[in-house]
Design a protein around this motif. Structure first.
Motif, PDB file in Angstrom:
ATOM      1  N   LEU A  33     -34.040 -42.086  10.428  1.00 57.86           N
ATOM      2  CA  LEU A  33     -34.299 -41.404   9.161  1.00 57.86           C
ATOM      3  C   LEU A  33     -32.996 -40.746   8.697  1.00 57.86           C
ATOM      4  CD1 LEU A  33     -37.647 -39.783  10.362  1.00 57.86           C
ATOM      5  CD2 LEU A  33     -37.400 -41.783   8.879  1.00 57.86           C
TER       6      LEU A  33
ATOM      7  N   ARG B  56     -28.881 -33.097  10.221  1.00 60.57           N
ATOM      8  CA  ARG B  56     -28.612 -33.958   9.066  1.00 60.57           C
ATOM      9  C   ARG B  56     -27.260 -34.618   9.286  1.00 60.57           C
ATOM     10  NH1 ARG B  56     -31.930 -35.748   4.661  1.00 60.57           N
ATOM     11  NH2 ARG B  56     -33.933 -35.003   5.513  1.00 60.57           N
ATOM     12  N   TYR B  57     -26.770 -35.336   8.267  1.00 59.39           N
ATOM     13  CA  TYR B  57     -25.464 -36.009   8.352  1.00 59.39           C
ATOM     14  C   TYR B  57     -25.457 -36.946   9.562  1.00 59.39           C
ATOM     15  CZ  TYR B  57     -24.513 -32.053   5.292  1.00 59.39           C
ATOM     16  OH  TYR B  57     -24.579 -31.115   4.280  1.00 59.39           O
TER      17      TYR B  57
ATOM     18  N   GLY C 223     -25.376 -35.907  12.598  1.00 57.27           N
ATOM     19  CA  GLY C 223     -25.905 -35.175  13.734  1.00 57.27           C
ATOM     20  C   GLY C 223     -25.190 -33.845  13.934  1.00 57.27           C
TER      21      GLY C 223
ATOM     22  N   GLY D 175     -33.717 -34.746  10.424  1.00 64.26           N
ATOM     23  CA  GLY D 175     -34.780 -34.420  11.364  1.00 64.26           C
ATOM     24  C   GLY D 175     -36.057 -33.881  10.766  1.00 64.26           C
TER      25      GLY D 175
END
Ligand SMILES: OB(O)c1ccc2cc[nH]c2c1
Length: 240
Positions: A148, A120-121, A123, A151
């Motif tokens: 997106l 998220r964020y 990576g 993940g």
């Protein structure tokens, strides 16, 4: 096949309880386990991210919670993974990965153990992937040229694409043969009753009962569709 998924949004993966994948889980064909990354933090706020070195917008996921989560999964599967003789695959959905294609789904369907890391964020700290290569076969894979917010959606797509190829998951394995990308072409158009619908008729060839001619017509349709929609899939000389 065992599939572990690590995420900060476990509820996102509830779709894996539904339909064919859900049935495969209940039948024991797929052993899918969802893990909350925050269970591997130790501070009061269950922190999984921090500011990026070098500046820039957004936050980066800290490597330590991921390492603890992956170590825990590796330890829980050690006997089975050792018996299989192959390292588990760490599958990381990311816009900066290699392209996920049907051929990759077939490769991954041959693995005994997949661990899917949902970032998220901005990576996950890059050092996590370097560290993980000691325990896993690390595969950074992209769904396509778009981004997106994390993940999880990509993980659902990849798990479905891989899981359906595991023997027994799809009732009729024949249905896996004639579908898009199984032979490098897009699939042919399909029709069902009624034969005439709102003034539109099913192609007569499909009502002929001549299975040889139907097969040739369908292949021709595949080539026409692929040339029109995905010429990149065709060899240069036949891309039109
Ligand atoms: O587009 B993607 O598949 C994807 C995957 C992982 C992350 C993490 C932050 N944004 C992401 C996007």
């Amino acid at each position: 096949m065992r599939i572990d998924v690590v995420t900060i949004f476990p509820e996102y993966l509830q779709a894996l309880d539904v339909s064919l994948i859900g049935k495969a889980r209940r039948d024991g064909l797929l052993d899918i386990r969802i893990h909350d990354l925050r269970e591997h933090t130790s501070d009061r706020h269950r922190t999984v991210d921090d500011t990026p070195y070098g500046g820039g917008a957004g936050m980066v996921m800290k490597p330590e919670p991921w390492a603890l989560a992956l170590e825990s999964i590796a330890a829980s599967a050690a006997d089975a993974d050792d018996a299989s003789g192959a390292r588990p695959v760490l599958l990381v959905p990311t816009p900066s990965g290699t392209l996920f294609r049907q051929s990759v789904a077939h490769e991954l369907a041959g693995a005994d153990h997949l661990v899917v890391a949902c970032g998220r964020y901005e990576g996950i700290d890059e050092r996590l992937f370097e560290w993980a290569a000691e325990l896993f076969e690390v595969r950074l894979v992209s769904l396509g040229d778009y981004v997106l917010n994390g993940g999880e959606v990509a993980a659902l797509a990849m798990i479905e694409a891989v899981g359906r190829l595991v023997p027994g998951v799809v009732g009729n394995p024949e249905s896996l043969v004639e579908e898009s990308h199984s032979d490098g072409l897009l699939e042919y158009p399909v029709y069902t009753k009624p034969s005439s619908w709102r003034g539109r008729d099913v192609p007569q060839i499909l009502l002929s009962g001549d299975h040889g001619r139907i097969a040739r017509w369908r292949h021709d349709q595949q080539v026409v569709r692929t040339r029109a929609r995905r010429p990149d899939l065709l060899p240069p000389e036949s891309a039109g």
